[in-house]
Design an enzyme around this catalytic site. Sequence first.
Site, short mmCIF file in Angstrom:
data_model
loop_
_atom_site.label_atom_id
_atom_site.label_comp_id
_atom_site.label_asym_id
_atom_site.label_seq_id
_atom_site.Cartn_x
_atom_site.Cartn_y
_atom_site.Cartn_z
N GLU A 138 0.82 -1.21 0.00
CA GLU A 138 0.00 0.00 0.00
C GLU A 138 0.86 1.27 0.00
O GLU A 138 0.55 2.23 -0.69
CB GLU A 138 -0.95 0.01 1.20
CG GLU A 138 -2.05 -1.04 1.14
CD GLU A 138 -2.96 -0.88 -0.06
OE1 GLU A 138 -2.95 0.19 -0.69
OE2 GLU A 138 -3.70 -1.83 -0.37
N TYR A 151 -6.31 6.78 3.82
CA TYR A 151 -6.46 5.75 2.81
C TYR A 151 -5.79 4.45 3.23
O TYR A 151 -6.39 3.37 3.21
CB TYR A 151 -5.89 6.18 1.45
CG TYR A 151 -5.64 4.97 0.60
CD1 TYR A 151 -6.70 4.30 0.01
CD2 TYR A 151 -4.35 4.43 0.47
CE1 TYR A 151 -6.50 3.13 -0.70
CE2 TYR A 151 -4.15 3.27 -0.25
CZ TYR A 151 -5.22 2.62 -0.82
OH TYR A 151 -5.03 1.46 -1.51
N ASP A 183 -9.69 5.88 -2.33
CA ASP A 183 -8.48 6.28 -3.06
C ASP A 183 -8.90 7.02 -4.32
O ASP A 183 -10.08 7.24 -4.56
CB ASP A 183 -7.62 5.06 -3.40
CG ASP A 183 -8.20 4.31 -4.59
OD1 ASP A 183 -9.44 4.23 -4.67
OD2 ASP A 183 -7.44 3.84 -5.44
N CYS A 210 -12.58 2.38 -15.58
CA CYS A 210 -13.02 3.77 -15.39
C CYS A 210 -11.79 4.64 -15.14
O CYS A 210 -11.66 5.29 -14.10
CB CYS A 210 -13.99 3.84 -14.22
SG CYS A 210 -14.94 5.37 -14.11
N CYS A 229 -17.43 -1.68 -19.19
CA CYS A 229 -17.85 -1.41 -17.81
C CYS A 229 -19.13 -2.16 -17.44
O CYS A 229 -20.13 -2.07 -18.16
CB CYS A 229 -18.05 0.09 -17.62
SG CYS A 229 -18.56 0.52 -15.93
N CYS A 242 -24.53 4.48 -15.07
CA CYS A 242 -23.58 5.58 -14.84
C CYS A 242 -24.22 6.95 -15.08
O CYS A 242 -24.69 7.25 -16.19
CB CYS A 242 -22.36 5.40 -15.74
SG CYS A 242 -21.12 6.70 -15.53
#
Length: 307
Positions: free
Chosen positions: A35, A118, A136, A191, A201, A207
């Site tokens: 991370e 985060y 994030d 995306c 998608c 959307c």
Amino acid sequence: MRDLHRAVVGWFADEARDLPWRDPACSPWGILVSEVMLQQTPVVRVLPVWREWMERWPHPADLAAEPAGEAVRAWGRLGYPRRALRLHAAAAVIAREHDGELPDTEESLLGLPGVGGYTAAAVAAFAFGRRAAVVDTNIRRVHARLVGGEALPAPSLTADERRLAGELLPDDDAASVRWNAAVMELGALVCTARSPRCDACPVAGACAWRAAGEPPPSYVPKGQAWHGTDRQVRGAVMAVLRAASRPVPRGFFDGPTNADAAHSGSVGIELARLHALAAGPEQLERAVAGLLADGLAVERPGGLALP
DNA sequence: GACCCGTGGCG
DNA sequence: TCGCCAAGGGT
């Protein structure tokens, strides 16, 4: 909302990348290291360095037992080397205050150096299976388009975004972890910021941004200057220190009048790069002073070195 | 909130 | 070619 979850998680089950830190056998420490390395650095560049770190320092105490400079050197060219320094500091805290085991709550993780909102949520979720709203840049962008109908999220994280992320998060622990990972992956693979692949998608039909006709961003992201900046020179100084196996005399940083040739091989190459880059002695001095202040470099009897 | 901090690949 | 962008955090 159930349909949304099923569609995105189903897509994730088929399309998720096979990343080593997603292996169920990966330790919480391995997930934390991944991370931090992934903060502002693409996956493909992180992979080889992460593997080296895991082989060399399989537990926090292994890293804490070495000088911080070893972490900085092993960081290589991932960028933002202060992250390596903070990871080393975090390892020391974990070894000393947590019996060598990662703390398993968001709140306790937030106490570690280099761990912000985060990363604390991501480790709580992905390493410990806890329900935590991971937010994030990928997730923010997916939310902005899917729900907000906008091309890009706000310049900085807003309270509304936090609230939305919490509302969308499934109640069940395991389901929430999958949802976090799936939305993040959707943002990373489909995306995307520049040219989203809406044809691939799973939730294109839902959307809000598409429904609105894909309006352009309402603001212009300000690019970060690089060429000619102090940051660039700091980077070049760090490259010299990483390449050197002994302290580099301060005089060598003052300018190209000094014998770059005194250092052969990679150190000489990096010194030449540095001198070609720097606008003048004052910029070099500023860069070195900054690195000393940040603890990325230290004064040794023979000159400048990694900590 | 504004600003600073590395690096390299890609459109 | 060159600006944009990448699983942010700290001050």
